[in-house]
Design a protein around this motif. Structure first.
Motif, PDB file in Angstrom:
ATOM      1  N   SER A 175       0.722  -1.150   0.043  1.00 27.58           N
ATOM      2  CA  SER A 175       0.029   0.010   0.056  1.00 27.58           C
ATOM      3  C   SER A 175       0.823   1.232  -0.012  1.00 27.58           C
ATOM      4  N   PRO A 176       1.471   1.436  -1.126  1.00 28.11           N
ATOM      5  CA  PRO A 176       2.419   2.901  -1.130  1.00 28.11           C
ATOM      6  C   PRO A 176       1.681   3.960  -0.951  1.00 28.11           C
ATOM      7  N   LEU A 177       2.108   4.898  -0.296  1.00 27.60           N
ATOM      8  CA  LEU A 177       1.432   6.302  -0.088  1.00 27.60           C
ATOM      9  C   LEU A 177      -0.046   6.032   0.216  1.00 27.60           C
ATOM     10  N   GLY A 178      -0.265   4.846   0.684  1.00 31.34           N
ATOM     11  CA  GLY A 178      -1.778   4.656   1.433  1.00 31.34           C
ATOM     12  C   GLY A 178      -2.738   4.344   0.302  1.00 31.34           C
ATOM     13  N   LEU A 179      -2.224   3.928  -0.883  1.00 29.12           N
ATOM     14  CA  LEU A 179      -2.823   3.409  -1.916  1.00 29.12           C
ATOM     15  C   LEU A 179      -3.070   1.838  -1.985  1.00 29.12           C
ATOM     16  N   PHE A 180      -4.295   1.264  -1.569  1.00 26.29           N
ATOM     17  CA  PHE A 180      -4.529   0.003  -0.907  1.00 26.29           C
ATOM     18  C   PHE A 180      -4.279  -1.073  -1.850  1.00 26.29           C
ATOM     19  N   ASN A 181      -3.175  -1.917  -1.774  1.00 24.40           N
ATOM     20  CA  ASN A 181      -2.851  -2.935  -2.250  1.00 24.40           C
ATOM     21  C   ASN A 181      -2.440  -2.788  -3.835  1.00 24.40           C
ATOM     22  N   THR A 182      -1.686  -2.018  -3.783  1.00 19.88           N
ATOM     23  CA  THR A 182      -1.019  -1.842  -5.247  1.00 19.88           C
ATOM     24  C   THR A 182      -0.236  -2.838  -5.724  1.00 19.88           C
ATOM     25  N   VAL A 183      -0.326  -3.419  -7.317  1.00 14.92           N
ATOM     26  CA  VAL A 183       0.168  -4.490  -7.725  1.00 14.92           C
ATOM     27  C   VAL A 183       1.354  -4.094  -8.439  1.00 14.92           C
ATOM     28  N   SER A 184       2.616  -4.369  -8.372  1.00 15.32           N
ATOM     29  CA  SER A 184       3.661  -4.027  -9.707  1.00 15.32           C
ATOM     30  C   SER A 184       4.505  -5.265  -9.777  1.00 15.32           C
ATOM     31  N   ASP A 185       5.197  -5.235 -10.956  1.00 20.10           N
ATOM     32  CA  ASP A 185       6.074  -6.469 -11.186  1.00 20.10           C
ATOM     33  C   ASP A 185       7.387  -5.877 -11.717  1.00 20.10           C
ATOM     34  N   GLY A 186       8.173  -6.789 -11.658  1.00 21.35           N
ATOM     35  CA  GLY A 186       9.593  -6.654 -11.897  1.00 21.35           C
ATOM     36  C   GLY A 186      10.709  -7.880 -11.850  1.00 21.35           C
ATOM     37  N   ILE A 187      11.757  -8.067 -11.889  1.00 25.58           N
ATOM     38  CA  ILE A 187      12.844  -8.893 -11.858  1.00 25.58           C
ATOM     39  C   ILE A 187      13.535  -8.938 -10.680  1.00 25.58           C
ATOM     40  N   ILE A 188      14.369 -10.097 -10.330  1.00 18.85           N
ATOM     41  CA  ILE A 188      15.356 -10.142  -9.325  1.00 18.85           C
ATOM     42  C   ILE A 188      16.479  -9.402  -9.756  1.00 18.85           C
ATOM     43  N   SER A 189      17.160  -8.367  -9.551  1.00 16.61           N
ATOM     44  CA  SER A 189      18.278  -7.719  -9.862  1.00 16.61           C
ATOM     45  C   SER A 189      19.662  -7.833  -9.270  1.00 16.61           C
ATOM     46  N   GLY A 190      19.595  -8.572  -8.218  1.00 19.72           N
ATOM     47  CA  GLY A 190      20.634  -8.898  -7.360  1.00 19.72           C
ATOM     48  C   GLY A 190      20.383  -9.571  -5.819  1.00 19.72           C
ATOM     49  N   PHE A 191      21.638  -9.886  -5.239  1.00 17.03           N
ATOM     50  CA  PHE A 191      21.382 -10.378  -3.961  1.00 17.03           C
ATOM     51  C   PHE A 191      22.363  -9.645  -3.072  1.00 17.03           C
ATOM     52  N   ARG A 192      22.193  -9.113  -2.190  1.00 11.75           N
ATOM     53  CA  ARG A 192      22.775  -8.238  -1.231  1.00 11.75           C
ATOM     54  C   ARG A 192      22.852  -8.705   0.169  1.00 11.75           C
ATOM     55  N   VAL A 193      23.734  -8.120   1.000  1.00 11.68           N
ATOM     56  CA  VAL A 193      24.005  -8.476   2.446  1.00 11.68           C
ATOM     57  C   VAL A 193      23.833  -6.921   3.116  1.00 11.68           C
ATOM     58  N   ILE A 194      22.909  -6.392   3.802  1.00  9.26           N
ATOM     59  CA  ILE A 194      22.901  -5.178   4.366  1.00  9.26           C
ATOM     60  C   ILE A 194      22.955  -5.263   5.909  1.00  9.26           C
ATOM     61  N   ASP A 195      23.963  -4.994   6.548  1.00 11.29           N
ATOM     62  CA  ASP A 195      24.660  -5.161   7.687  1.00 11.29           C
ATOM     63  C   ASP A 195      24.832  -6.826   7.834  1.00 11.29           C
ATOM     64  N   VAL A 196      24.031  -7.518   8.405  1.00 10.57           N
ATOM     65  CA  VAL A 196      24.058  -8.813   8.605  1.00 10.57           C
ATOM     66  C   VAL A 196      22.628  -9.433   7.869  1.00 10.57           C
ATOM     67  N   THR A 197      21.755  -9.054   7.206  1.00 14.26           N
ATOM     68  CA  THR A 197      20.612  -9.314   6.672  1.00 14.26           C
ATOM     69  C   THR A 197      20.867  -9.817   5.363  1.00 14.26           C
ATOM     70  N   ASP A 198      20.252 -10.870   4.797  1.00 14.26           N
ATOM     71  CA  ASP A 198      20.221 -11.195   3.486  1.00 14.26           C
ATOM     72  C   ASP A 198      19.158 -10.530   2.884  1.00 14.26           C
ATOM     73  N   MET A 199      19.201  -9.941   1.719  1.00 13.41           N
ATOM     74  CA  MET A 199      18.302  -9.320   0.961  1.00 13.41           C
ATOM     75  C   MET A 199      18.123  -9.482  -0.353  1.00 13.41           C
ATOM     76  N   ILE A 200      17.052  -9.300  -1.112  1.00 13.94           N
ATOM     77  CA  ILE A 200      16.838  -9.543  -2.525  1.00 13.94           C
ATOM     78  C   ILE A 200      16.630  -7.980  -2.940  1.00 13.94           C
ATOM     79  N   GLN A 201      17.529  -7.659  -3.980  1.00 15.62           N
ATOM     80  CA  GLN A 201      17.189  -6.539  -4.894  1.00 15.62           C
ATOM     81  C   GLN A 201      16.559  -6.791  -6.061  1.00 15.62           C
TER      82      GLN A 201
END
Length: 535
Positions: free
Chosen positions: A457-483
């Motif tokens: 719900s970006p900016l309060g817009l209820f349940n907005t759906v968007s698509d894309g692709i996985i562009s990378g895999f990162r480690v922020i501090d000690v957390t595995d994250m998906i870009q």
């Protein structure tokens, strides 16, 4: 095995249980708890002492003001006010001072096992609840009964009745002594004989050293007397081989020696193998922000360590003359998506995935006065009303409301637990819900270039759906994250990142302040152990 030991063993990430009454094996079960869970991160307390040092009391009094405005302090004070009547600011300050003093026993750990066997009043019970909020597995033993425990506090823990109430003396816990390393054996001291001191020559007095004692008979291999100047050594002639030396040049060709190295035979199927990395390295010092309407948090990217993978050319069919060929293992390449093995499960269309938005909620964040200060998203993970979101969503608020699509009711939230290291929190509401499945295929990794869908719900817009692709895999501090590249904005924090099968592969968290479509989600590999006991 007793019920309380089984309950602790089943809970992997956190539980809050009160055990009332005494069983036949009560003391033996407590000894079994000590043996099974002893070590670092295990506490068994028979009493909680109050601070008496005046300097420490003054320091805790200053810290109490800041703690009262924190997330944990507001939650604990709210429970205390609902349970006890006729309280004043002085009583609340004393409560916070006791909690801060006892909180030093927990240290900075975000998990462990706490067994409390002493007198259980409101202060002691809230301390155990504070440990549970920090991710500890808490067991409160009440052999003589629950006493005067309010229903508000009783709802926060699970009840296990072991038997009839009975007064029993529980022995104190003695932590195991650390095993001393074996003593290092010191080498025996070596004694050296002092060299003899010869007299010194001073003035006209001359002192000669002690004469050398000669052996009886001539020295071995010594020449006879009178022949010292006529010693002759005869070297026998070197035995020559018959024929020329192997690989030796012919006489007269020493200056024209030429060496020819035959070409190395190429291995079959291994020529011209290109090398490529599966993860692109990210530049440092990229400003990062969370995507909720709460004030942002600064952070930096830390890329995965770069790994090198190889791609093999297409294999050839063996010819009839080939008797044996060397098999080459197929490499794992996260740069090119491999076919996903989901058995009979099929990929969903975009319309079918969009219908899953009914399992993604909007969370309204309110301050202590009840005013709305922001909004975010959450993912339904259990049919009993358990919702997953980010910790930074709830860290700046006092009250929270959950709204569903096509439902005008605002449901109040109960905070079950949280993990501020990996930015996750688990909430609960009183409503039956339809959960989303978590991606748990350990045999198939996520790959770069894989299609993903973000719901929030970006900016309060209820349940907005968007698509894309996985562009990378990162480690922020000690957390595995998906870009990923699916567009998200403030208010999308806590939203779902799905694959084409409608499974949760990540939780939307934030993105880079500068740049486009550089968004991040907490990986499902981090989410799974956090919600293991609730799915």
């Amino acid at each position: 095995m007793s019920r309380m030991i089984d309950r602790l063993a089943e809970s992997g990430s956190g539980c809050f249980v009160r055990c009332v009454g005494v069983s036949d094996r009560y003391l033996l079960d407590i000894e079994e708890l000590d043996r099974r869970f002893e070590g670092e991160g295990y506490l068994r307390l028979n009493k909680l002492d109050t601070p008496t040092n005046s300097d420490e009391l003054e320091r805790l009094r200053k810290e109490s003001e800041e703690f009262a405005e924190s997330f944990e302090g507001e939650r604990l004070l709210a429970l205390y006010r609902e349970s006890v009547s006729n309280i004043n600011p002085s009583i609340e300050t004393n409560l916070i001072i006791s909690l801060l003093h006892w909180g030093k026993l927990l240290g900075s750990r975000t998990g462990g096992v706490l067994i409390y066997c002493g007198k259980t009043g409101y202060k002691e019970y809230l301390f155990c609840y504070l440990a549970y909020m920090k991710g500890w597995r808490v067991l409160v033993l009440m052999p003589e009964g629950e006493g005067k425990l309010s229903s508000v506090l009783a709802e926060k823990s699970e009840l296990i009745t072991l038997g009839m109430p009975y007064a029993v003396q529980i022995p104190d816990y003695v932590p195991p002594r650390p095993i001393a390393p074996p003593p290092v054996r010191q080498p025996a001291p070596q004694t050296y004989q002092r060299a003899p001191q010869y007299p010194q020559q001073t003035g006209d007095n001359r002192f000669s050293p002690v004469p050398r004692e000669y052996r009886n008979g001539p020295r071995p291999n010594a020449p006879m007397r009178g022949d010292e100047g006529n010693i002759k050594v005869t070297i026998p002639p070197r035995e020559r081989r018959s024929g020329p030396r192997p690989n030796a040049p012919m006489r007269g060709d020493e200056g024209n020696i030429k060496v020819k190295i035959p070409p190395r035979p190429s291995r079959k199927g291994s020529s011209n193998i290109p090398k490529q990395t599966f993860t692109a390295s990210a530049p440092e010092d990229i400003p990062y922000e969370t995507h909720s309407d709460i004030p942002p948090v600064e952070n930096n990217f830390t890329p995965y360590p770069q790994k090198v993978r190889t791609t093999l050319p297409p294999s050839r069919k063996p010819s009839a003359q080939t008797t044996m060929e060397r098999s080459v293992p197929t490499p794992i390449n996260r740069s090119a998506p491999a076919p996903m093995n989901h058995g009979r499960q099929r990929e969903l269309s975009s319309e079918e995935i969009a219908r899953l938005a009914e399992s993604v909620v909007m969370i309204t964040v309110c301050n202590k006065f009840g005013d709305m200060v922001g909004s975010a998203s959450g993912i339904v993970i259990n049919a009993d009303g358990y919702i997953l979101t980010n910790h930074h969503v709830i860290s700046k608020g006092s009250y929270f409301l959950v709204r569903f699509e096509n439902d005008n009711t605002a449901y109040p939230v109960q905070i079950v637990k949280y993990n501020n290291v990996h930015d996750m929190a688990l909430l609960k509401i009183q409503r039956r819900t339809k959960p989303l499945k978590l991606y748990r295929n350990m045999m198939q990794d996520l790959v770069r270039g894989q299609k993903v869908i973000a719901i929030g719900s970006p900016l309060g817009l209820f349940n907005t759906v968007s698509d894309g692709i996985i562009s990378g895999f990162r480690v922020i501090d000690v957390t595995d994250m998906i870009q990923f590249t699916a567009p998200i904005s403030h208010g999308s924090s806590g939203g779902a990142l799905l694959n084409t099968y409608g499974e949760i592969i990540g939780m939307c968290t934030g993105g880079a302040k500068e740049g486009q479509n550089i968004n991040l989600a907490v990986s499902c590999r981090i989410i799974e152990p956090f919600i293991m006991n609730f799915i």
